[in-house]
Scaffold this active site. Structure first.
Site, PDB file in Angstrom:
ATOM      1  N   TYR A   1       0.837  -1.221   0.000  1.00 18.33           N
ATOM      2  CA  TYR A   1       0.000   0.000   0.000  1.00 18.33           C
ATOM      3  C   TYR A   1       0.864   1.260   0.000  1.00 18.33           C
ATOM      4  CZ  TYR A   1      -4.497  -2.209   0.006  1.00 18.33           C
ATOM      5  OH  TYR A   1      -5.606  -2.908  -0.399  1.00 18.33           O
TER       6      TYR A   1
ATOM      7  N   ARG B   1       1.658   1.873  -3.548  1.00 19.81           N
ATOM      8  CA  ARG B   1       0.479   2.413  -4.270  1.00 19.81           C
ATOM      9  C   ARG B   1       0.202   3.854  -3.808  1.00 19.81           C
ATOM     10  NH1 ARG B   1      -4.613  -1.127  -3.782  1.00 19.81           N
ATOM     11  NH2 ARG B   1      -5.376   0.421  -5.266  1.00 19.81           N
TER      12      ARG B   1
ATOM     13  N   VAL C   1      -9.401   4.461  -4.790  1.00 17.85           N
ATOM     14  CA  VAL C   1      -8.869   4.884  -3.489  1.00 17.85           C
ATOM     15  C   VAL C   1      -7.712   5.869  -3.676  1.00 17.85           C
ATOM     16  CG1 VAL C   1      -9.554   2.727  -2.371  1.00 17.85           C
ATOM     17  CG2 VAL C   1      -7.275   2.900  -3.386  1.00 17.85           C
ATOM     18  N   ASP C   2      -7.467   6.277  -4.944  1.00 19.17           N
ATOM     19  CA  ASP C   2      -6.277   7.099  -5.218  1.00 19.17           C
ATOM     20  C   ASP C   2      -6.439   8.564  -4.815  1.00 19.17           C
ATOM     21  OD1 ASP C   2      -7.147   6.750  -8.746  1.00 19.17           O
ATOM     22  OD2 ASP C   2      -7.848   8.241  -7.315  1.00 19.17           O
TER      23      ASP C   2
ATOM     24  N   HIS D   1     -14.698   2.736  -1.522  1.00 22.80           N
ATOM     25  CA  HIS D   1     -13.683   1.780  -1.062  1.00 22.80           C
ATOM     26  C   HIS D   1     -12.595   2.426  -0.237  1.00 22.80           C
ATOM     27  CE1 HIS D   1     -14.908  -1.082  -4.601  1.00 22.80           C
ATOM     28  NE2 HIS D   1     -15.815  -0.999  -3.639  1.00 22.80           N
TER      29      HIS D   1
ATOM     30  N   CYS E   1      -1.210   5.397  15.461  1.00 19.31           N
ATOM     31  CA  CYS E   1      -2.321   6.341  15.652  1.00 19.31           C
ATOM     32  C   CYS E   1      -1.859   7.549  16.478  1.00 19.31           C
ATOM     33  CB  CYS E   1      -3.451   5.618  16.376  1.00 19.31           C
ATOM     34  SG  CYS E   1      -4.807   6.714  16.824  1.00 19.31           S
TER      35      CYS E   1
ATOM     36  N   CYS F   1      -3.966   7.336  19.982  1.00 19.70           N
ATOM     37  CA  CYS F   1      -3.800   6.331  21.055  1.00 19.70           C
ATOM     38  C   CYS F   1      -2.501   5.527  20.908  1.00 19.70           C
ATOM     39  CB  CYS F   1      -5.009   5.374  21.069  1.00 19.70           C
ATOM     40  SG  CYS F   1      -4.980   4.153  19.729  1.00 19.70           S
TER      41      CYS F   1
HETATM   42  N1  APR Z   1     -10.510   4.760 -19.697  1.00 22.15           N
HETATM   43  C1  APR Z   1     -11.630   4.190 -19.198  1.00 22.15           C
HETATM   44  N2  APR Z   1     -11.715   2.889 -18.851  1.00 22.15           N
HETATM   45  C2  APR Z   1     -10.611   2.151 -19.029  1.00 22.15           C
HETATM   46  C3  APR Z   1      -9.407   2.658 -19.545  1.00 22.15           C
HETATM   47  C4  APR Z   1      -9.388   4.035 -19.883  1.00 22.15           C
HETATM   48  N3  APR Z   1      -8.281   4.616 -20.393  1.00 22.15           N
HETATM   49  N4  APR Z   1      -8.491   1.649 -19.582  1.00 22.15           N
HETATM   50  C5  APR Z   1      -9.118   0.553 -19.107  1.00 22.15           C
HETATM   51  N5  APR Z   1     -10.377   0.843 -18.780  1.00 22.15           N
HETATM   52  C6  APR Z   1     -11.408  -0.021 -18.212  1.00 22.15           C
HETATM   53  C7  APR Z   1     -11.204  -1.490 -18.425  1.00 22.15           C
HETATM   54  O1  APR Z   1     -11.759  -1.890 -19.661  1.00 22.15           O
HETATM   55  C8  APR Z   1     -11.975  -2.077 -17.231  1.00 22.15           C
HETATM   56  O2  APR Z   1     -13.326  -2.325 -17.590  1.00 22.15           O
HETATM   57  O3  APR Z   1     -11.372   0.165 -16.816  1.00 22.15           O
HETATM   58  C9  APR Z   1     -11.910  -0.988 -16.178  1.00 22.15           C
HETATM   59  C10 APR Z   1     -11.050  -1.323 -14.998  1.00 22.15           C
HETATM   60  O4  APR Z   1     -11.628  -2.443 -14.369  1.00 22.15           O
HETATM   61  P1  APR Z   1     -10.960  -2.994 -13.012  1.00 22.15           P
HETATM   62  O5  APR Z   1      -9.491  -3.081 -13.215  1.00 22.15           O
HETATM   63  O6  APR Z   1     -11.732  -4.206 -12.626  1.00 22.15           O
HETATM   64  O7  APR Z   1     -11.184  -1.817 -11.958  1.00 22.15           O
HETATM   65  P2  APR Z   1     -12.510  -1.499 -11.170  1.00 22.15           P
HETATM   66  O8  APR Z   1     -13.725  -1.807 -11.984  1.00 22.15           O
HETATM   67  O9  APR Z   1     -12.389  -0.121 -10.650  1.00 22.15           O
HETATM   68  O10 APR Z   1     -12.433  -2.529  -9.942  1.00 22.15           O
HETATM   69  C11 APR Z   1     -13.416  -2.414  -8.944  1.00 22.15           C
HETATM   70  O11 APR Z   1     -12.251  -4.099  -7.648  1.00 22.15           O
HETATM   71  O12 APR Z   1     -10.193  -4.908  -7.054  1.00 22.15           O
HETATM   72  C12 APR Z   1     -11.282  -4.200  -6.586  1.00 22.15           C
HETATM   73  O13 APR Z   1     -11.352  -2.573  -4.909  1.00 22.15           O
HETATM   74  C13 APR Z   1     -10.889  -2.793  -6.194  1.00 22.15           C
HETATM   75  O14 APR Z   1     -12.109  -0.736  -6.521  1.00 22.15           O
HETATM   76  C14 APR Z   1     -11.647  -1.908  -7.179  1.00 22.15           C
HETATM   77  C15 APR Z   1     -12.811  -2.793  -7.615  1.00 22.15           C
END
Ligand code: APR
Length: 254
Positions: free
Chosen positions: A65, A68, A102-103, A118, A147, A150
């Protein structure tokens, strides 16, 4: 023409609900999770993003983390984040942005009517007293944080697989998608519940559903307008200057 209709619907709506996923931050250099080059290709979520993983090896989870967190702080909001800030200003109190990310980039772009389903990687949460606090700057951060209230050990303030969302967060999000005239879903694979249900809920509630994603998702077949574009290109097509005018010139061109 679907795009023109989508633009007109979006710009005339008084209630707009937006859901974003990792795809919207890709243009800022933040990796997605399930793409070919996504995080879950190199990192097993069961080893990094569950309470069990953290209990088993907190140092390993915190180091991941912290990496990230550094990437998120070094990243900058991109034009898609900024277009959503403009849309929020235009719609006003009927606007809500719900993100799975979460960014922290939506908040840094200036989004105010925002739900971080999230959590947020720039914060920690005390395991003992539950106090939330911002992490120190990456260059001064040596995990695990303690923390300030605490002295207990703190964990990343994010929702891991199998954990509950922040209290009230999903209820607020769901209400917005039920009431939305237009729902806009950007850059999510629509695979992780309950966030993935929001687009369907809006569709079933009669909203005009717009999806921006270069690849099809389970939501695509429900969308009134599915733009097979990246977030930046898709938001420019919907809201950018080069998009067709909202209404044809009533006087008509000679
Ligand atoms: N613009 C828009 N969408 C895009 C781009 C882009 N340039 N590049 C890729 N994508 C799309 C992909 O096609 C995909 O459908 O973004 C999506 C990313 O999907 P994931 O990687 O599954 O991310 P997300 O949907 O946010 O995941 C949901 O899963 O792992 C957990 O907690 C984590 O919040 C996350 C949750």
């Amino acid at each position: 023409m679907e795009l023109l209709t989508a633009r007109q619907r979006l710009l005339s709506a008084r209630r707009v609900a937006v859901l974003t996923g990792a795809g919207i931050s890709k243009a800022s250099g933040i990796p997605t999770f399930r793409d070919a080059e996504g995080l879950w290709k190199d990192f097993n979520p069961l080893e990094y993003a569950t309470p069990e993983a953290y209990a088993r090896d907190p140092e390993k989870v915190w180091n991941w983390y912290a990496w990230r967190y550094r990437k998120a702080v070094e990243a900058e909001p991109n034009p898609a984040h900024r277009r959503l800030v403009e849309l929020e200003a235009r719609v006003g109190e009927g606007f809500l942005l719900v993100t799975q990310n979460v960014d922290g980039l939506h908040a840094r772009a200036g989004s105010g009517r925002l739900v971080e389903l999230h959590g947020n990687i720039t914060r920690a949460r005390c395991e003992r007293c539950q106090k939330r606090f911002p992490l120190p700057p990456p260059e001064a951060f040596n995990p695990p944080p303690t923390c300030p209230a605490c002295g207990g050990r703190a964990r990343p303030d994010v929702v891991w697989f199998g954990e509950l969302l922040p209290p009230g967060a999903f209820e607020r999000a769901e209400r917005a998608f039920v009431q939305a005239e237009v729902a806009l879903v950007i850059g999510t694979s629509a695979e992780v519940e309950p966030a993935a249900s929001l687009g369907r809920i809006a569709h079933l509630s009669g909203a005009y559903l717009i999806e921006i994603n270069p690849t099809p998702t389970p939501l695509t077949r429900l969308a009134d307008c599915a733009l097979p574009l990246g977030a930046v290109e898709g938001m420019e097509a919907l809201l950018g200057g080069d998009a067709p005018p909202l209404v044809e010139d009533p006087g008509g061109k000679p």
